[in-house]
Design a protein around this motif. Sequence first.
Motif, PDB file in Angstrom:
ATOM      1  N   ARG A   1       6.904   4.400   3.869  1.00 18.32           N
ATOM      2  CA  ARG A   1       8.080   4.839   4.606  1.00 18.32           C
ATOM      3  C   ARG A   1       9.098   5.458   3.662  1.00 18.32           C
ATOM      4  O   ARG A   1       9.042   5.225   2.452  1.00 18.32           O
ATOM      5  N   ALA A   2      10.047   6.202   4.223  1.00 18.87           N
ATOM      6  CA  ALA A   2      11.116   6.796   3.420  1.00 18.87           C
ATOM      7  C   ALA A   2      11.820   5.707   2.629  1.00 18.87           C
ATOM      8  O   ALA A   2      12.132   4.643   3.169  1.00 18.87           O
ATOM      9  N   GLY A   3      12.053   5.950   1.359  1.00 16.73           N
ATOM     10  CA  GLY A   3      12.780   5.004   0.511  1.00 16.73           C
ATOM     11  C   GLY A   3      11.921   3.925  -0.113  1.00 16.73           C
ATOM     12  O   GLY A   3      12.420   3.105  -0.879  1.00 16.73           O
ATOM     13  N   TRP A   4      10.622   3.938   0.189  1.00 12.02           N
ATOM     14  CA  TRP A   4       9.747   2.864  -0.305  1.00 12.02           C
ATOM     15  C   TRP A   4       8.635   3.394  -1.213  1.00 12.02           C
ATOM     16  O   TRP A   4       7.716   2.645  -1.563  1.00 12.02           O
ATOM     17  N   ALA A   5       8.664   4.661  -1.570  1.00 11.22           N
ATOM     18  CA  ALA A   5       7.498   5.274  -2.244  1.00 11.22           C
ATOM     19  C   ALA A   5       7.038   4.544  -3.510  1.00 11.22           C
ATOM     20  O   ALA A   5       5.836   4.295  -3.665  1.00 11.22           O
ATOM     21  N   PRO A   6       7.929   4.165  -4.444  1.00  8.47           N
ATOM     22  CA  PRO A   6       7.417   3.554  -5.692  1.00  8.47           C
ATOM     23  C   PRO A   6       6.660   2.245  -5.435  1.00  8.47           C
ATOM     24  O   PRO A   6       5.618   1.987  -6.041  1.00  8.47           O
ATOM     25  N   TYR A   7       7.183   1.439  -4.525  1.00  6.33           N
ATOM     26  CA  TYR A   7       6.538   0.166  -4.175  1.00  6.33           C
ATOM     27  C   TYR A   7       5.267   0.425  -3.368  1.00  6.33           C
ATOM     28  O   TYR A   7       4.195  -0.119  -3.663  1.00  6.33           O
ATOM     29  N   ALA A   8       5.383   1.271  -2.340  1.00  6.70           N
ATOM     30  CA  ALA A   8       4.236   1.534  -1.463  1.00  6.70           C
ATOM     31  C   ALA A   8       3.075   2.116  -2.265  1.00  6.70           C
ATOM     32  O   ALA A   8       1.916   1.716  -2.070  1.00  6.70           O
ATOM     33  N   ALA A   9       3.369   3.039  -3.163  1.00  2.92           N
ATOM     34  CA  ALA A   9       2.281   3.664  -3.937  1.00  2.92           C
ATOM     35  C   ALA A   9       1.555   2.622  -4.794  1.00  2.92           C
ATOM     36  O   ALA A   9       0.326   2.644  -4.914  1.00  2.92           O
ATOM     37  N   SER A  10       2.319   1.669  -5.350  1.00  2.04           N
ATOM     38  CA  SER A  10       1.674   0.623  -6.172  1.00  2.04           C
ATOM     39  C   SER A  10       0.791  -0.273  -5.304  1.00  2.04           C
ATOM     40  O   SER A  10      -0.250  -0.761  -5.757  1.00  2.04           O
ATOM     41  N   LYS A  11       1.184  -0.472  -4.051  1.00  2.00           N
ATOM     42  CA  LYS A  11       0.395  -1.308  -3.136  1.00  2.00           C
ATOM     43  C   LYS A  11      -0.797  -0.524  -2.571  1.00  2.00           C
ATOM     44  O   LYS A  11      -1.863  -1.104  -2.352  1.00  2.00           O
ATOM     45  N   PHE A  12      -0.630   0.790  -2.333  1.00  2.00           N
ATOM     46  CA  PHE A  12      -1.799   1.614  -1.956  1.00  2.00           C
ATOM     47  C   PHE A  12      -2.839   1.537  -3.081  1.00  2.00           C
ATOM     48  O   PHE A  12      -4.042   1.417  -2.831  1.00  2.00           O
TER      49      PHE A  12
END
Length: 228
Positions: free
Chosen positions: A138-149
């Motif tokens: 989601r918007a604003g979550w890219a650094p965290y989301a990418a590490s979890k992807f």
Amino acid sequence: MTSDLPLALVTGASRGIGAAVAHQLEPTHRVLLGGRDANALAAVAERLPGASPWQVDLTDFNALATRAAEITSLDVLVHSAGVADLGTIESAGVSAWRKNFEVNTLAVVELTRLLLPALRAARGHVVIINSGAGLNARAGWAPYAASKFAVRAFADALRAEEETLRVTSIYPGRTDTEMQQAIVADEGFDYDASRYLRPDSVATAVLTAVSASRDAHLTDLTLRPGPA
Ligand code: NAP
């Protein structure tokens, strides 16, 4: 810790979801409590006779190798340690991306790699606490989301490569922990714990995967806060 119970290592066991997982595993496992804060680990261990601290900074890869070498057979490895350094693509600098990837991805990869012989010896189970952010960015979550992807891809490849191991990714939604308190404070919202999952509920999902009979491999479990 000497007994015939299976051995489990839980990272992030000093608080939050990891501490809840340690509590639920302890009646049936000897539990190593991963974390950096000696006092916090001692406080958790005091309430759990079958558990003992396993103190290491997961991003200190030399220290991690030394600690991992002490373990020769491991039945359950739960990766719960994590950080959530959020920000938009415009605002988040390299250090935020690096921090998320170091703890949420690289530490999981390296600790698992170091423990592969011990996990193979026990035909063990690796559980990774991923996140809803590991399924949708989601918007604003890219650094965290990418590490979890990335760590989801790691789990899928590990499952494909290591046929004697069970590998489970768990994708919780917002859960009432210090991490969530910091996120909500950042977002500028009021914190209402009743709107979030309880750490114990996520731990129950871990226990469900770990205690499933050998023929049932629970590969992916998604949890959302229930309706009010
Ligand atoms: P938390 O309450 O902030 O606890 C984080 C844990 O990670 C602590 O035990 C901390 O240990 C450990 N940790 C962080 N960096 C470390 C490092 N470099 N070396 C060793 N340990 C380290 O977080 P939580 O909410 O329980 O989160 C647990 C997992 O669930 C994370 O992977 C998170 O991404 C995921 N998750 C959380 C939520 C949520 O809403 N809370 C939702 C979905 C997924 P110290 O005591 O040493 O700091």
